[in-house]
Design a protein around this motif. Structure first.
Motif, mmCIF file in Angstrom:
data_model
loop_
_atom_site.group_PDB
_atom_site.id
_atom_site.type_symbol
_atom_site.label_atom_id
_atom_site.label_comp_id
_atom_site.label_asym_id
_atom_site.label_seq_id
_atom_site.Cartn_x
_atom_site.Cartn_y
_atom_site.Cartn_z
ATOM 1 N N ALA A 12 0.831 -1.202 0.000
ATOM 2 C CA ALA A 12 0.000 0.000 0.000
ATOM 3 C C ALA A 12 0.864 1.249 0.000
ATOM 4 C CB ALA A 12 -0.932 0.002 1.208
ATOM 5 N N SER A 13 1.317 1.657 -1.187
ATOM 6 C CA SER A 13 1.962 2.939 -1.349
ATOM 7 C C SER A 13 1.348 3.594 -2.562
ATOM 8 C CB SER A 13 3.473 2.782 -1.524
ATOM 9 O OG SER A 13 3.750 1.950 -2.616
ATOM 10 N N ALA A 14 1.532 4.898 -2.704
ATOM 11 C CA ALA A 14 0.772 5.593 -3.734
ATOM 12 C C ALA A 14 1.592 6.703 -4.383
ATOM 13 C CB ALA A 14 -0.493 6.191 -3.134
ATOM 14 N N GLN A 15 1.184 7.067 -5.578
ATOM 15 C CA GLN A 15 1.715 8.236 -6.241
ATOM 16 C C GLN A 15 0.531 8.954 -6.865
ATOM 17 O OE1 GLN A 15 5.192 7.723 -8.584
ATOM 18 N NE2 GLN A 15 4.692 9.371 -9.991
ATOM 19 N N ALA A 16 0.414 10.229 -6.600
ATOM 20 C CA ALA A 16 -0.770 10.963 -7.011
ATOM 21 C C ALA A 16 -0.674 11.428 -8.456
ATOM 22 C CB ALA A 16 -0.972 12.181 -6.106
ATOM 23 N N ASN A 17 -1.826 11.465 -9.125
ATOM 24 C CA ASN A 17 -2.005 12.166 -10.387
ATOM 25 C C ASN A 17 -1.008 11.742 -11.448
ATOM 26 O OD1 ASN A 17 -3.422 13.920 -11.984
ATOM 27 N ND2 ASN A 17 -2.142 15.675 -11.516
ATOM 28 N N GLY A 18 -1.011 10.468 -11.792
ATOM 29 C CA GLY A 18 -0.136 9.976 -12.834
ATOM 30 C C GLY A 18 -0.020 8.474 -12.750
ATOM 31 N N PRO A 19 1.068 7.916 -13.247
ATOM 32 C CA PRO A 19 1.234 6.461 -13.168
ATOM 33 C C PRO A 19 1.246 5.973 -11.723
ATOM 34 C CG PRO A 19 2.808 7.449 -14.690
ATOM 35 C CD PRO A 19 2.152 8.576 -13.963
ATOM 36 N N CYS A 20 0.557 4.885 -11.482
ATOM 37 C CA CYS A 20 0.574 4.252 -10.164
ATOM 38 C C CYS A 20 1.791 3.324 -10.146
ATOM 39 C CB CYS A 20 -0.728 3.483 -9.928
ATOM 40 S SG CYS A 20 -0.899 2.798 -8.267
ATOM 41 N N ASP A 21 2.966 3.911 -9.933
ATOM 42 C CA ASP A 21 4.214 3.169 -10.057
ATOM 43 C C ASP A 21 4.295 1.992 -9.095
ATOM 44 O OD1 ASP A 21 5.081 4.892 -12.036
ATOM 45 O OD2 ASP A 21 6.128 6.219 -10.652
ATOM 46 N N ALA A 22 3.693 2.139 -7.914
ATOM 47 C CA ALA A 22 3.817 1.099 -6.901
ATOM 48 C C ALA A 22 3.148 -0.199 -7.314
ATOM 49 C CB ALA A 22 3.225 1.588 -5.577
ATOM 50 N N ILE A 23 2.220 -0.108 -8.253
ATOM 51 C CA ILE A 23 1.473 -1.304 -8.627
ATOM 52 C C ILE A 23 2.201 -2.134 -9.687
ATOM 53 C CG2 ILE A 23 0.064 -0.488 -10.580
ATOM 54 C CD1 ILE A 23 -2.370 -1.683 -9.144
ATOM 55 N N ALA A 24 3.159 -1.549 -10.356
ATOM 56 C CA ALA A 24 3.796 -2.227 -11.483
ATOM 57 C C ALA A 24 4.440 -3.545 -11.065
ATOM 58 C CB ALA A 24 4.832 -1.312 -12.130
ATOM 59 N N CYS A 40 -3.394 4.722 -4.485
ATOM 60 C CA CYS A 40 -3.175 5.620 -5.619
ATOM 61 C C CYS A 40 -4.419 6.465 -5.898
ATOM 62 C CB CYS A 40 -2.800 4.818 -6.857
ATOM 63 S SG CYS A 40 -1.115 4.169 -6.852
ATOM 64 N N LEU A 41 -5.572 5.829 -5.868
ATOM 65 C CA LEU A 41 -6.819 6.557 -6.104
ATOM 66 C C LEU A 41 -7.069 7.598 -5.022
ATOM 67 C CD1 LEU A 41 -9.006 3.504 -7.170
ATOM 68 C CD2 LEU A 41 -8.396 5.422 -8.656
ATOM 69 N N ASP A 42 -6.823 7.226 -3.768
ATOM 70 C CA ASP A 42 -7.069 8.146 -2.660
ATOM 71 C C ASP A 42 -6.111 9.331 -2.679
ATOM 72 O OD1 ASP A 42 -9.082 6.474 -1.804
ATOM 73 O OD2 ASP A 42 -7.916 5.547 -0.203
ATOM 74 N N ALA A 43 -4.898 9.123 -3.185
ATOM 75 C CA ALA A 43 -3.897 10.194 -3.211
ATOM 76 C C ALA A 43 -4.046 11.109 -4.418
ATOM 77 C CB ALA A 43 -2.493 9.598 -3.202
ATOM 78 N N THR A 44 -4.865 10.732 -5.363
ATOM 79 C CA THR A 44 -5.028 11.512 -6.589
ATOM 80 C C THR A 44 -6.068 12.603 -6.384
ATOM 81 O OG1 THR A 44 -4.448 9.592 -7.938
ATOM 82 C CG2 THR A 44 -5.614 11.380 -9.039
ATOM 83 N N PRO A 45 -5.744 13.842 -6.672
ATOM 84 C CA PRO A 45 -6.716 14.924 -6.479
ATOM 85 C C PRO A 45 -7.859 14.845 -7.480
ATOM 86 C CG PRO A 45 -4.754 15.739 -7.585
ATOM 87 C CD PRO A 45 -4.450 14.331 -7.189
ATOM 88 N N SER A 46 -8.941 15.506 -7.171
ATOM 89 C CA SER A 46 -10.082 15.550 -8.083
ATOM 90 C C SER A 46 -9.635 16.059 -9.443
ATOM 91 C CB SER A 46 -11.175 16.459 -7.513
ATOM 92 O OG SER A 46 -11.699 15.925 -6.327
ATOM 93 N N GLY A 47 -10.065 15.363 -10.480
ATOM 94 C CA GLY A 47 -9.668 15.709 -11.834
ATOM 95 C C GLY A 47 -8.376 15.065 -12.280
ATOM 96 N N GLY A 48 -7.718 14.320 -11.389
ATOM 97 C CA GLY A 48 -6.452 13.685 -11.722
ATOM 98 C C GLY A 48 -6.628 12.339 -12.400
ATOM 99 N N THR A 49 -5.508 11.712 -12.718
ATOM 100 C CA THR A 49 -5.502 10.455 -13.462
ATOM 101 C C THR A 49 -4.634 9.429 -12.755
ATOM 102 O OG1 THR A 49 -5.838 11.582 -15.582
ATOM 103 C CG2 THR A 49 -4.891 9.371 -15.665
ATOM 104 N N VAL A 50 -5.127 8.194 -12.702
ATOM 105 C CA VAL A 50 -4.340 7.061 -12.233
ATOM 106 C C VAL A 50 -4.136 6.124 -13.414
ATOM 107 C CG1 VAL A 50 -4.280 5.047 -10.712
ATOM 108 C CG2 VAL A 50 -5.172 7.217 -9.856
ATOM 109 N N GLU A 51 -2.878 5.847 -13.747
ATOM 110 C CA GLU A 51 -2.552 4.991 -14.870
ATOM 111 C C GLU A 51 -1.940 3.690 -14.359
ATOM 112 O OE1 GLU A 51 0.103 7.365 -17.180
ATOM 113 O OE2 GLU A 51 -1.527 8.480 -18.133
ATOM 114 N N ILE A 52 -2.419 2.563 -14.894
ATOM 115 C CA ILE A 52 -1.919 1.244 -14.506
ATOM 116 C C ILE A 52 -1.230 0.620 -15.715
ATOM 117 C CG2 ILE A 52 -2.518 -0.982 -13.497
ATOM 118 C CD1 ILE A 52 -5.124 0.210 -12.550
ATOM 119 N N PRO A 53 -0.003 0.146 -15.560
ATOM 120 C CA PRO A 53 0.665 -0.503 -16.691
ATOM 121 C C PRO A 53 -0.110 -1.740 -17.146
ATOM 122 C CG PRO A 53 2.238 -0.009 -14.941
ATOM 123 C CD PRO A 53 0.872 0.210 -14.366
ATOM 124 N N PRO A 54 -0.024 -2.105 -18.408
ATOM 125 C CA PRO A 54 -0.658 -3.349 -18.865
ATOM 126 C C PRO A 54 -0.159 -4.531 -18.042
ATOM 127 C CG PRO A 54 0.100 -2.040 -20.730
ATOM 128 C CD PRO A 54 0.647 -1.388 -19.501
#
Length: 233
Positions: A12-24, A40-54
Motif C-alpha cells: 500500500a503505497s501511492a503516487q498521485a495524479n499519474g502512473p501508479c508506479d507502486a502497482i507495477a 493511488c486513487l485516494d492520493a489523486t486529487p479531483s480531476g487527476g488520473t491514475v494509470e496502470i501498466p498493462p
C-alpha cells in the motif's frame, strides 16, 4: 484459489495524479494489488488520473472511487482500439475478493462520484478462476453482489474501451443512478453460468438514468439478461 489468500502480502503505497508506479511490481503476482490501487486513487486529487501498466493484477479487497478521477491503462493511445481487440495491451483487474472481505462493500469495485472516467481496463471475475468461491458467494443473498463486477452511482461518468467478463453471478456492471453518462465501445462477455442454480449474471444493468449514451458495446453469452434499462429517460 482460496489457499492463495493466506499468502497475500498487501502493498500500500501511492503516487498521485499519474502512473501508479507502486502497482507495477504486482503485475502477474499473487499479492493483493487492491490496497496499492486504492492508495493511488485516494492520493489523486479531483480531476487527476491514475494509470496502470498493462498486466494482470489480483484485487482481493474491495476498491472504491469517491472523487472525480480517471482510471486508465498506461500508454494506451487515445486512438487505440478497445481492449476486447487485444486484452494484452490493457491492465486487467482480477476481482477475486477474499472471503473475509465482504464488509459494507456491495460490489468488488464501487464508484460513488460524479465525473469518473474508466478507459481501457479489463475487469475479470472468479467464474473460471475460482469456482468454489463463486459457488459460495452466489448462494448467499448477502454476498451475491460481491460475485459481480463494478457498481456506479454518479453523473457525467465515462466508461470506454473496457471489458467486463467472467463474473460469477449478479451483474458485470451495475449503474444505480446518474445523468449524462457515456458507456461506449465496451465488451460484456461470459458473465454467469448457464446450467448452475443462482449462478446467472446480467451483462450491463442500468437502473435510473437520464441522457445516457450507450453505444457500440458488445454483449456475448451473458447468462441472465444481456442489457437492462430499468427506468431510463
Amino acid at each position: 484459489m482460496l489457499g492463495i489468500f493466506n499468502r497475500y502480502r498487501d502493498v500500500a503505497s501511492a503516487q498521485a495524479n499519474g502512473p501508479c508506479d507502486a502497482i507495477a511490481s504486482l503485475a502477474g503476482d499473487v499479492r493483493n494489488a487492491g490496497p496499492t490501487l486504492q492508495a493511488c486513487l485516494d492520493a489523486t486529487p479531483s480531476g487527476g488520473t491514475v494509470e496502470i501498466p498493462p498486466g494482470h493484477y489480483l484485487v482481493a479487497t474491495p476498491v472504491r472511487i469517491l472523487r472525480p478521477v480517471t482510471l486508465q491503462t498506461q500508454g494506451l493511445d487515445a486512438s487505440a482500439p478497445p481492449c476486447f481487440a487485444n486484452e494484452a495491451r490493457c491492465a486487467l483487474l482480477h476481482l477475486a475478493i477474499a472471503p473475509s472481505q465482504v464488509g459494507g462493500a456491495i460490489m468488488p469495485f464501487d464508484i460513488v462520484s460524479n465525473a469518473v472516467r474508466l478507459d481501457g481496463i479489463v475487469f475479470r471475475g472468479t467464474r473460471l478462476s475460482d469456482p468454489k468461491l463463486s459457488e459460495t458467494r452466489c448462494a448467499s443473498d448477502k454476498e451475491r453482489p460481491m460475485a459481480g463486477g463494478v457498481r456506479i452511482n454518479g453523473d457525467h461518468v465515462s466508461i470506454t474501451r473496457s471489458v467486463f467478463r467472467d463474473m460469477a453471478c449478479y451483474t458485470a456492471l451495475e449503474y444505480g443512478s446518474g445523468t449524462d453518462t457515456v458507456i461506449r465501445h465496451n465488451a460484456f462477455t461470459g458473465n454467469g453460468t448457464h446450467n448452475a442454480n443462482l449462478r446467472w449474471a446480467d451483462g450491463l444493468t442500468i437502473h435510473n438514468a437520464r441522457r445516457f449514451e450507450v453505444y457500440g458495446n458488445r454483449f456475448r453469452d451473458n447468462t441472465d439478461v444481456q442489457l437492462i434499462f430499468g427506468s431510463c429517460i
